[in-house]
Scaffold this active site. Structure first.
Site, PDB file in Angstrom:
ATOM      1  CB  CYS A   1       3.264  -1.617  -4.397  1.00 31.84           C
ATOM      2  SG  CYS A   1       3.236  -2.620  -5.869  1.00 31.84           S
TER       3      CYS A   1
ATOM      4  CG  ASP B   1      -1.022  -2.871  -2.802  1.00 35.33           C
ATOM      5  OD1 ASP B   1      -1.824  -3.987  -2.665  1.00 35.33           O
ATOM      6  OD2 ASP B   1       0.444  -3.172  -2.816  1.00 35.33           O
TER       7      ASP B   1
ATOM      8  CB  CYS C   1      -1.634  -2.615  -7.387  1.00 33.55           C
ATOM      9  SG  CYS C   1      -1.063  -1.541  -6.051  1.00 33.55           S
TER      10      CYS C   1
ATOM     11  CB  CYS D   1       2.299  -6.587  -2.560  1.00 29.88           C
ATOM     12  SG  CYS D   1       2.953  -4.907  -3.184  1.00 29.88           S
TER      13      CYS D   1
END
Lengths: 388, 211
Positions: B107, B38, B36, B63
């Protein structure tokens, strides 16, 4: 709160214009018959007339003839129809298809689906602004090539392709060209008498028309098979009950777009880019500066993540879109940003702003002010950002 | 208006606790997920006598779920011993937050992994870790428990996506019960590579999907 949202996601969908709604209403409440032949009852004849008038309006906007426009349920259907219809009609000529790497999903996934059925598909590279390598295109076309499908404006970064060169290459090589103009239609006009493109996907939902309505321009004489079976509507090319209120609304929406309005939208967009680039550090404008649809801005804010940014903006009443993987349902970063040579990080912090008739200078200024604060706040907690 | 996040997630997202860097920390962990994009950094100051976490801070390039989870675990671990902190699971953290959307699980797992990496860093620097172990199927399985199946919000081991693990002279082959063109296939693959490639005696990792 809902009605105060400052909406900057107009490439996803737009607010319907009241004038469009008024134009559509009679075809729900008064003239609700199906379009019939002129030998049937009057309501059906009136409905047919309205449909044909709408078709003429759409045709005029492309400098085409009414007989070259087919109404569909939107751009997804139009692109499916163009690609599946032409490749099927030309199956004896060959099984090679060319598209760009950064097409929107209707074209991209139709191409992938044909690939599974044994078609050979080439996905042409674009440069770092999103423009197609036309030399590569010319070299990729073979005797087996039946269709080239290259979008006009990109859905995420707004880059406009050089349709003039692309269409003349295709003409020269004797290959048909389809273009997905969903994100440029009426904002960047196409004249089919000047540009020899054979099929054009257009849609209503991006210009304050009703959603669920689109069209396909099919140049006279283009070989195309019907791909969805049913009745004989739309020149026996698109089966199904005609969406007459939709077609009327679409035509009204087309009529309402003016050159003046496109200039105003572009001015707002330029103002946003200008302020962000001069007032926020470490930003990149994704896409081309010169060759860009007037309503699109796409900007990467380094060291911050797009979903966090959009959520903060949402809580303050602004609607924008991001190319971050966190935001997408598939958890994949934008194939467009990756396609222009950007890395995961560039997609991660990218925001797309798309403008419409209803955006104001005031809300453009307030969104920039909000972004300045939020970006500073998120950078403050980012492990990648070196505090100066 | 309805957000997919609980009030508590939004509160921690808007006003994250214990944010920032600790200069010259006793332990530091930086975890990033290529799936992702992150990243999260966790910094610790630990009392060497009692092994109690006296200060903890985090930074996030991520996020809302990532920020909120990192924020809540700093609250949950401050004043706890390293062993207590190590045992705080992702599940406890998300429960404390009032839940998270399943698709966002990975996440938030990242934040918990950041904490564990910081603890490991402290333990390694202070001679609290035993010898390196040879990679076995069990070791790989343990790592894969940190790879999320975004459809379920649980790891790929528990949701039985992993059908086979083969280890042969530094090369690992992992069979996943998903077609290669599944919408989450590439995200899962990247996540697996990230978790398994870092094993000290592994040189090659192959992730094989069903057709």
């Amino acid at each position: 709160m809902e009605d105060k949202t400052a909406y900057f996601d107009n490439s996803a969908s737009t607010r319907l214009d009241e004038r469009v709604f008024e134009a559509m209403k009679p075809y729900y409440f008064d003239t609700y018959a199906v379009a019939t032949s002129e030998f049937a009852y009057s309501m059906g004849i009136d409905a047919k007339e309205a449909l044909e008038e709408a078709r003429s309006t759409i045709a005029d906007s492309l400098n085409a003839s009414p007989g070259e426009i087919v109404f569909t349920s939107g751009s997804t259907e139009s692109s499916n129809m163009a690609i599946k219809g032409v490749t099927s009609a030309l199956k004896n000529k060959g099984r090679h298809l060319i598209v760009s790497k950064i097409e929107d999903f209707p074209v991209l996934n139709t191409a992938k689906s044909l690939e599974k059925q044994g078609f050979e598909v080439d996905f042409i590279e674009v440069d770092d602004t999103g423009r197609l390598n036309t030399e590569q295109l010319a070299e990729t076309i073979t005797d087996e090539t039946v269709l080239v499908s290259i979008q006009h404006a990109n859905q995420e970064i707004g880059t406009l392709q050089d349709l003039e060169s692309i269409s003349s290459i295709c003409r020269e090589k004797g290959v048909l060209l389809h273009t997905d103009a969903t994100h440029s239609f009426t904002r960047v006009p196409i004249d089919v008498q000047q540009i020899p493109v054979d099929l054009i996907t257009i849609a209503s939902h991006t210009i304050h028309g009703p959603r669920g309505v689109g069209g396909l321009y099919i140049r006279k004489g283009t070989p195309i098979n019907k791909w969805m079976d049913g009745g004989f509507q739309e020149f026996n090319l698109r089966a199904g009950l005609e969406n007459i209120p939709g077609a009327v609304g679409f035509a009204k929406a087309v009529e309402l777009v003016t050159e003046e309005e496109n200039k105003q939208i572009k001015a707002l967009r330029d103002h946003l880019i200008e302020r962000i680039s001069s007032e926020i550090t470490d930003v990149i404008l994704n896409g081309s500066k010169e060759h860009r649809s007037p309503h699109n801005a796409n900007i990467t804010f380094h060291y911050v993540e797009g979903e966090s940014l959009t959520l903060h903006l949402d809580m303050r009443g602004f609607a924008v879109n991001t190319g971050s993987a966190c935001f997408s349902r598939s958890l994949e970063a934008s194939h467009v940003i990756l396609g222009i040579g950007g890395d995961h990080e560039r997609a991660h912090g990218s925001l797309r702003f798309t403008f419409s008739r209803y955006n104001t200078l005031e809300e453009t200024d307030t969104i920039v002010d909000a972004i300045k604060e939020i970006v500073a706040q998120l950078r403050e907690i980012s492990p990648l950002y070196e505090k100066k | 208006m309805k957000f997919p996040y609980s009030e508590k997630v939004l509160d921690h997202f808007k006003n994250p606790r214990n944010v920032g860097k600790i200069e010259n920390p006793d332990g530091k962990g930086l975890e990033g997920s290529p799936a992702c994009g992150d990243m999260v950094a966790v910094y610790l100051n630990v009392n060497p006598e009692t092994l109690v976490i006296e200060d903890i801070k985090f930074e996030s390039y991520g996020c809302a779920s990532n920020i909120a989870t990192a924020s809540i675990i700093t609250e949950m671990t401050k004043g706890k011993t390293l062993d207590e902190a190590k045992n705080i699971s992702w599940k406890q953290a998300t429960e404390e937050l009032g839940g998270l959307p399943t698709v966002k699980a990975h996440c938030s797992v990242l934040a918990v992994e950041g904490l564990r990496a910081a603890i490991r860093d402290y333990e390694e620097k202070h001679g609290l870790v035993s010898e390196k172990e040879t990679t076995t199927e069990e070791v790989v399985r343990r790592r894969l428990k940190h790879v999320m199946n975004p459809m379920a919000g649980l790891d790929i081991i528990r949701t039985e996506l992993v059908t086979k693990i083969e280890i042969n002279e530094g090369s690992v082959r992992i069979l996943i019960d998903l077609p290669s063109d599944h919408q989450f296939a590439s995200a899962i693959k990247e996540d697996i590579l990230e978790k398994v490639e870092s094993l000290w005696d592994i040189e090659e990792v192959n992730v094989v999907f069903t057709e």
